[in-house]
Scaffold this motif. Sequence first.
Motif, PDB file in Angstrom:
ATOM      1  N   ASP A 171       5.954   4.766   3.550  1.00 54.55           N
ATOM      2  CA  ASP A 171       5.220   3.629   2.994  1.00 54.55           C
ATOM      3  C   ASP A 171       6.005   2.324   3.106  1.00 54.55           C
ATOM      4  O   ASP A 171       7.198   2.308   3.448  1.00 54.55           O
ATOM      5  CB  ASP A 171       4.941   3.873   1.501  1.00 54.55           C
ATOM      6  CG  ASP A 171       3.696   4.710   1.269  1.00 54.55           C
ATOM      7  OD1 ASP A 171       3.020   5.067   2.247  1.00 54.55           O
ATOM      8  OD2 ASP A 171       3.400   5.006   0.095  1.00 54.55           O
ATOM      9  N   SER A 174      -1.343  -2.680 -10.013  1.00 51.99           N
ATOM     10  CA  SER A 174      -0.567  -1.720 -10.795  1.00 51.99           C
ATOM     11  C   SER A 174      -0.847  -1.901 -12.281  1.00 51.99           C
ATOM     12  O   SER A 174      -1.270  -2.970 -12.726  1.00 51.99           O
ATOM     13  CB  SER A 174       0.929  -1.930 -10.518  1.00 51.99           C
ATOM     14  OG  SER A 174       1.717  -1.168 -11.405  1.00 51.99           O
ATOM     15  N   ARG A 192       4.786  -5.803 -11.687  1.00 50.31           N
ATOM     16  CA  ARG A 192       4.702  -5.498 -10.255  1.00 50.31           C
ATOM     17  C   ARG A 192       3.831  -6.543  -9.573  1.00 50.31           C
ATOM     18  O   ARG A 192       2.652  -6.693  -9.895  1.00 50.31           O
ATOM     19  CB  ARG A 192       4.115  -4.103 -10.028  1.00 50.31           C
ATOM     20  CG  ARG A 192       4.949  -2.955 -10.568  1.00 50.31           C
ATOM     21  CD  ARG A 192       6.248  -2.783  -9.830  1.00 50.31           C
ATOM     22  NE  ARG A 192       6.087  -2.508  -8.413  1.00 50.31           N
ATOM     23  CZ  ARG A 192       5.906  -1.288  -7.911  1.00 50.31           C
ATOM     24  NH1 ARG A 192       5.839  -0.228  -8.709  1.00 50.31           N
ATOM     25  NH2 ARG A 192       5.804  -1.126  -6.605  1.00 50.31           N
ATOM     26  N   HIS A 209      -1.207   1.276  -1.823  1.00 51.48           N
ATOM     27  CA  HIS A 209       0.109   0.744  -2.176  1.00 51.48           C
ATOM     28  C   HIS A 209       0.042   0.346  -3.645  1.00 51.48           C
ATOM     29  O   HIS A 209      -0.756  -0.498  -4.040  1.00 51.48           O
ATOM     30  CB  HIS A 209       0.423  -0.460  -1.294  1.00 51.48           C
ATOM     31  CG  HIS A 209       1.662  -1.214  -1.678  1.00 51.48           C
ATOM     32  ND1 HIS A 209       2.845  -0.576  -2.010  1.00 51.48           N
ATOM     33  CD2 HIS A 209       1.907  -2.542  -1.793  1.00 51.48           C
ATOM     34  CE1 HIS A 209       3.763  -1.480  -2.296  1.00 51.48           C
ATOM     35  NE2 HIS A 209       3.218  -2.686  -2.181  1.00 51.48           N
ATOM     36  N   MET A 210       0.865   0.967  -4.474  1.00 51.07           N
ATOM     37  CA  MET A 210       0.790   0.830  -5.943  1.00 51.07           C
ATOM     38  C   MET A 210      -0.585   1.364  -6.396  1.00 51.07           C
ATOM     39  O   MET A 210      -0.949   2.473  -6.031  1.00 51.07           O
ATOM     40  CB  MET A 210       1.048  -0.614  -6.388  1.00 51.07           C
ATOM     41  CG  MET A 210       2.385  -1.163  -5.907  1.00 51.07           C
ATOM     42  SD  MET A 210       2.902  -2.717  -6.701  1.00 51.07           S
ATOM     43  CE  MET A 210       1.509  -3.781  -6.425  1.00 51.07           C
ATOM     44  N   SER A 269      -1.749   1.973  -9.619  1.00 49.32           N
ATOM     45  CA  SER A 269      -1.833   2.848 -10.792  1.00 49.32           C
ATOM     46  C   SER A 269      -2.915   2.402 -11.770  1.00 49.32           C
ATOM     47  O   SER A 269      -3.401   3.197 -12.573  1.00 49.32           O
ATOM     48  CB  SER A 269      -0.484   2.923 -11.504  1.00 49.32           C
ATOM     49  OG  SER A 269       0.003   1.630 -11.823  1.00 49.32           O
ATOM     50  N   SER A 273      -2.392   8.175  -2.825  1.00 48.48           N
ATOM     51  CA  SER A 273      -0.956   8.239  -3.111  1.00 48.48           C
ATOM     52  C   SER A 273      -0.656   8.786  -4.497  1.00 48.48           C
ATOM     53  O   SER A 273       0.500   9.089  -4.809  1.00 48.48           O
ATOM     54  CB  SER A 273      -0.325   6.845  -2.967  1.00 48.48           C
ATOM     55  OG  SER A 273      -0.524   6.329  -1.675  1.00 48.48           O
ATOM     56  N   THR A 295      -0.561   7.435  -7.544  1.00 52.18           N
ATOM     57  CA  THR A 295       0.342   6.675  -8.409  1.00 52.18           C
ATOM     58  C   THR A 295      -0.086   6.764  -9.868  1.00 52.18           C
ATOM     59  O   THR A 295       0.639   6.305 -10.750  1.00 52.18           O
ATOM     60  CB  THR A 295       0.388   5.206  -7.959  1.00 52.18           C
ATOM     61  OG1 THR A 295      -0.937   4.687  -7.899  1.00 52.18           O
ATOM     62  CG2 THR A 295       1.048   5.081  -6.591  1.00 52.18           C
ATOM     63  N   ASN A 296      -1.247   7.342 -10.097  1.00 47.72           N
ATOM     64  CA  ASN A 296      -1.731   7.614 -11.454  1.00 47.72           C
ATOM     65  C   ASN A 296      -2.393   8.980 -11.434  1.00 47.72           C
ATOM     66  O   ASN A 296      -3.269   9.226 -10.590  1.00 47.72           O
ATOM     67  CB  ASN A 296      -2.736   6.534 -11.882  1.00 47.72           C
ATOM     68  CG  ASN A 296      -3.138   6.659 -13.354  1.00 47.72           C
ATOM     69  OD1 ASN A 296      -3.305   7.755 -13.881  1.00 47.72           O
ATOM     70  ND2 ASN A 296      -3.305   5.522 -14.016  1.00 47.72           N
ATOM     71  N   SER A 331      -6.185   9.115 -11.170  1.00 51.40           N
ATOM     72  CA  SER A 331      -6.838   8.416 -10.059  1.00 51.40           C
ATOM     73  C   SER A 331      -8.157   9.094  -9.676  1.00 51.40           C
ATOM     74  O   SER A 331      -8.255  10.323  -9.642  1.00 51.40           O
ATOM     75  CB  SER A 331      -5.916   8.397  -8.832  1.00 51.40           C
ATOM     76  OG  SER A 331      -6.596   7.938  -7.697  1.00 51.40           O
ATOM     77  N   PHE A 338       6.564  12.790  -3.987  1.00 46.17           N
ATOM     78  CA  PHE A 338       7.288  11.567  -3.667  1.00 46.17           C
ATOM     79  C   PHE A 338       8.731  11.969  -3.377  1.00 46.17           C
ATOM     80  O   PHE A 338       9.398  12.553  -4.241  1.00 46.17           O
ATOM     81  CB  PHE A 338       7.253  10.570  -4.823  1.00 46.17           C
ATOM     82  CG  PHE A 338       6.052   9.659  -4.817  1.00 46.17           C
ATOM     83  CD1 PHE A 338       5.757   8.877  -3.704  1.00 46.17           C
ATOM     84  CD2 PHE A 338       5.230   9.573  -5.923  1.00 46.17           C
ATOM     85  CE1 PHE A 338       4.657   8.033  -3.691  1.00 46.17           C
ATOM     86  CE2 PHE A 338       4.120   8.734  -5.920  1.00 46.17           C
ATOM     87  CZ  PHE A 338       3.834   7.957  -4.801  1.00 46.17           C
ATOM     88  N   ASN A 397      11.715   8.848  -5.391  1.00 46.38           N
ATOM     89  CA  ASN A 397      11.667   8.108  -6.650  1.00 46.38           C
ATOM     90  C   ASN A 397      13.077   7.836  -7.163  1.00 46.38           C
ATOM     91  O   ASN A 397      13.347   6.820  -7.797  1.00 46.38           O
ATOM     92  CB  ASN A 397      10.860   8.872  -7.697  1.00 46.38           C
ATOM     93  CG  ASN A 397       9.362   8.638  -7.549  1.00 46.38           C
ATOM     94  OD1 ASN A 397       8.937   7.691  -6.891  1.00 46.38           O
ATOM     95  ND2 ASN A 397       8.574   9.510  -8.145  1.00 46.38           N
TER      96      ASN A 397
END
Length: 287
Positions: free
Chosen positions: A43, A95, A100, A136-137, A139, A165, A167-168, A171, A190, A193
């Motif tokens: 990414d 995000s 962010r 990308h991001m 969340s 991805s 991120t949450n 989602s 991931f 991290n």
Amino acid sequence: MLRITTAISTLLLLLCSAPGSAAPSQILPEPTEELPKIAIILDDLGYNRHAGEQALQLPGNLTYAIIPFTPYSQTLAQAAHDRNREVILHLPMESSDPNRRLDEGGLTSELDEHEVKQRVKSALDSVPHIAGLNNHMGSHVTTNVQIMHWLMQEVQTRPLYFIDSMTNPHSVANRSAQHYHIPSLKRDVFLDNVQSEADIDRMFRSLVRIAHKRGHAIAIGHPYPATLAYLEKALPRLGELGVQLVDASELVMFHGQPVDQPIDLQEIMELIVAMPAPESQRLNFSD
């Protein structure tokens, strides 16, 4: 008589060479067991040219996720394409962390339908050679059902796949993609991290375990020095670990098709009612 014999010989040859049949003398290969497959997406490419070029030097079928409207987005996408590497769009999304910064063209929960679709279209058009996209991001905005539906309505007009991805954990992006019959999968691991060799190795081995258990797995990493250094050493040893590195598209096409979704009879009836009247009395379902 010779003409009849020739005709019979020709017929036998055609039958033997027809699909699903084998010539008597042909020795069929023994079936081989396929290795579990992994995909690794790198990414956040586009801002740092040196890191991007280092990432492109790694061996194997890595997938490169490029942020749109960044200084080197088009350059790196073209370079990846020239090396026969898979490119996807790394679409910025809001995000839940207010600190962010949202990249240019990112999706937020305050946008209306027109703005969402226009931003998605512009981002898709800005990066050449893309086969799919991931977030990308995101969340915050990937939990917004309406925004995700507008996003997928724009994506479904193109032959692309989607990787959530994740991120949450709440989602709805993957489910929204499949609702619109966009091939889609979720990220499993991931890698970085925590940017230490020991932690990246632990996550990499987790990726391999998931692949052996399920047959396939997807990891996301970033062009951090520690990640690139680890992958440079690890990727040539995948055969020893019993896994095969493939493009993300290969996993999605085999495992991300929305074929296991429950049938919504109400939705089907609404689609039938909304269909235009046929031009003739003969119904045609070929379109």
